[in-house]
Scaffold this active site. Structure first.
Site, short mmCIF file in Angstrom:
data_model
loop_
_atom_site.label_atom_id
_atom_site.label_comp_id
_atom_site.label_asym_id
_atom_site.label_seq_id
_atom_site.Cartn_x
_atom_site.Cartn_y
_atom_site.Cartn_z
CB SER A 141 -0.94 0.01 1.21
OG SER A 141 -2.01 -0.84 0.96
CE LYS A 176 -3.84 0.68 -1.30
NZ LYS A 176 -4.39 -0.04 -0.17
CE1 TYR A 189 -4.73 -1.39 -4.30
CE2 TYR A 189 -5.35 -3.70 -4.31
CZ TYR A 189 -4.98 -2.57 -3.62
OH TYR A 189 -4.85 -2.61 -2.26
CE1 TYR A 222 -4.54 1.46 4.46
CE2 TYR A 222 -2.91 0.38 5.83
CZ TYR A 222 -3.35 0.79 4.59
OH TYR A 222 -2.61 0.53 3.50
CB VAL A 237 0.09 -5.81 4.27
CG1 VAL A 237 -1.15 -5.18 4.87
CG2 VAL A 237 -0.11 -6.11 2.79
N1 GLN Z 1 -2.22 -5.61 -1.74
C1 GLN Z 1 -2.77 -5.40 -0.43
C2 GLN Z 1 -4.25 -5.59 -0.46
O1 GLN Z 1 -4.83 -5.15 -1.38
C3 GLN Z 1 -2.40 -4.02 0.07
C4 GLN Z 1 -2.90 -3.75 1.45
C5 GLN Z 1 -1.96 -2.96 2.30
O2 GLN Z 1 -0.75 -2.91 2.08
N2 GLN Z 1 -2.49 -2.42 3.37
O3 GLN Z 1 -4.86 -6.15 0.41
#
Ligand code: GLN
Length: 304
Positions: free
Chosen positions: A65, A68, A188, A240, A258
């Site tokens: 993420s 993003k 994505y 988050y 993650v």
């Molecule tokens: N690829 C992960 C997902 O879509 C990214 C989530 C994250 O890093 N918080 O669940």
């Protein structure tokens, strides 16, 4: 300030804690479940170009993420304020892959840093150009190295991304996505599967502490106002449902993934990246967060 000495101290304090915190590496993406939890890296680059790094700072990991931030950068650059017609700017207070708000908010994601938001941004990037290669080109230019996608991680995400497919289908039903669900998810999943090291990410985020200017050469990547806004979103939404806790304990714009990475910005001063794969229950790196707390305590660098 002797940043190298500070990062050495942090690595010395964190390394003995590897494997002791009780959390786990992300297991819902099978290719990530195999990553050794016994790793910690930290790197920074100042606005003046000074660099420091310690631990496993040169080892590539899955940026997940953290991507993003960079997809938002491309979307803001390409679309300006029209981006916000299909995107909120408020913290979600919910897990990154939550579905519930999308129902009550009629398919408009709360912010660009939850999964729904980034999936909607992937759709926008498809209307602007070749979303995957534009992303790789931006990251490669920002860090000065060739950045690549880990195809195995991308496939693993595609094989198991049922919640993301649900989010995308839901948004498609509400008219938030223009492109097909499969095409958008492919972008994505691939952006999440990009591999980079702490050193590369600390360099790449440099434009966010330099009023939007490129970390090498100084051309404008995005406007000063856009850079300020990305920092604001990182502070309020970048981790988050732990964003309040991160602001309380660290007080820096941060974006986690993650894969265990967290990139952080000290505006007008430096950008840094920490990485350790074991996550807490909010999906943020356990020791990465601790390392950022130590960094702020040792340097007094915080926006507050
Ligand atoms: N690829 C992960 C997902 O879509 C990214 C989530 C994250 O890093 N918080 O669940």
């Amino acid at each position: 300030m002797d940043f190298q000495a500070v990062l050495n101290e942090i690595a010395e304090e964190i390394t003995p804690l590897l494997g002791t915190g009780g959390g786990q590496v992300a297991s819902y993406i099978p290719a990530l479940a195999r990553v050794s939890p016994m790793q910690f890296g930290i790197a920074l680059r100042t606005c003046k170009g000074e660099e420091a790094a310690a631990g496993d700072s040169g080892r590539p990991f899955s940026i997940q993420s953290m991507s993003k931030v960079f997809s938002l950068t491309l979307a803001m650059r390409g679309l300006g304020d029209t981006l916000w017609e299909r995107m909120g700017r408020e913290p979600s207070g919910s897990p990154f892959n939550s579905l519930v708000q999308l129902e009550t908010e009629r398919g408009i994601p709360r912010n660009p840093f939850i999964n729904a938001g980034a999936i909607a941004i992937a759709d926008r990037l498809l209307t602007l150009g070749d979303a995957k290669s534009d992303m790789l080109a931006l990251l490669s230019s920002l860090c000065g190295d060739t950045v690549v996608i880990d195809a195995e991680v991308a496939q693993s995400e595609a094989d198991t991304g049922f919640r993301n497919a649900a989010l995308a289908n839901f948004m498609k039903g509400f008219g938030t996505l223009d492109n097909s669900v499969d095409t958008v998810l492919d972008v994505y999943f691939n952006q999440c599967a990009i591999s980079m090291s702490c050193v590369q990410l600390a360099r790449a985020a440099g434009y966010l502490c330099r009023d939007g200017t490129h970390p090498y050469g100084g051309a404008q990547v995005i406007s000063e106002a856009q850079a300020r806004r990305i920092n604001a979103l990182m502070l309020t939404c970048g981790t988050y449902d732990a964003a309040g806790e991160f602001a309380f304990r660290i007080g820096l714009p941060c974006k986690s993934g993650v894969g265990g990475g967290i990139v952080a910005v000290v505006p007008d001063t430096l950008s840094l990246c920490v990485w350790s794969p074991v996550l807490d229950k909010t999906g943020n790196s356990q020791l990465g967060r601790m390392a950022l707390e130590l960094f702020v305590a040792k340097t007094g660098l915080s926006v507050f």
